[in-house]
Design a protein around this motif. Sequence first.
Motif, mmCIF file in Angstrom:
data_model
loop_
_atom_site.group_PDB
_atom_site.id
_atom_site.type_symbol
_atom_site.label_atom_id
_atom_site.label_comp_id
_atom_site.label_asym_id
_atom_site.label_seq_id
_atom_site.Cartn_x
_atom_site.Cartn_y
_atom_site.Cartn_z
ATOM 1 N N MET A 280 7.878 6.805 -3.929
ATOM 2 C CA MET A 280 6.508 5.606 -3.592
ATOM 3 C C MET A 280 5.298 5.470 -3.495
ATOM 4 O O MET A 280 5.114 5.637 -3.568
ATOM 5 C CB MET A 280 7.377 5.509 -1.570
ATOM 6 N N MET A 281 5.214 3.480 -3.728
ATOM 7 C CA MET A 281 3.709 3.890 -4.407
ATOM 8 C C MET A 281 3.379 2.748 -3.250
ATOM 9 O O MET A 281 3.318 2.096 -2.406
ATOM 10 C CB MET A 281 3.782 3.353 -5.520
ATOM 11 N N ILE A 282 2.346 3.394 -3.275
ATOM 12 C CA ILE A 282 1.442 2.301 -2.114
ATOM 13 C C ILE A 282 1.045 1.117 -2.538
ATOM 14 O O ILE A 282 0.866 0.888 -3.443
ATOM 15 C CB ILE A 282 -0.404 3.055 -1.682
ATOM 16 N N SER A 283 0.711 0.196 -2.020
ATOM 17 C CA SER A 283 0.791 -1.392 -2.390
ATOM 18 C C SER A 283 -0.616 -1.034 -2.812
ATOM 19 O O SER A 283 -1.500 -0.747 -2.545
ATOM 20 C CB SER A 283 1.035 -2.194 -1.076
ATOM 21 N N PHE B 273 -0.653 9.761 -3.508
ATOM 22 C CA PHE B 273 -0.033 8.658 -4.774
ATOM 23 C C PHE B 273 -0.960 9.069 -5.903
ATOM 24 O O PHE B 273 0.032 8.557 -6.826
ATOM 25 C CB PHE B 273 -0.530 7.196 -4.143
#
Length: 86
Positions: free
Chosen positions: A1-4, A41
């Motif tokens: 999952m990546m930070i927006s 991230f």
Amino acid sequence: MMISKELFEKSIESIRLLALDKNGKNNFNAIRVSIEILEMFFPKDENGFSEIEFYCIFCNFGKPNIDSEYESPIKLYERLIKNQSK
């Protein structure tokens, strides 16, 4: 999952506000932890260099001096994403 991109931008802005708060006696720890969270991230490179720490601390949040071009948190995010795909 990546930070927006939006959350990344808000996080950098929060770090900037902590750094500007002259009344905050313990802000250093909050800044350090916030940077470490973002580094989850966008990790440090093999030499221990952190683009996020460099941007926040050494580049004065994207504007190292009066003559330099401003790099917004969004531009930093896009550059980090691009560098990850290399």
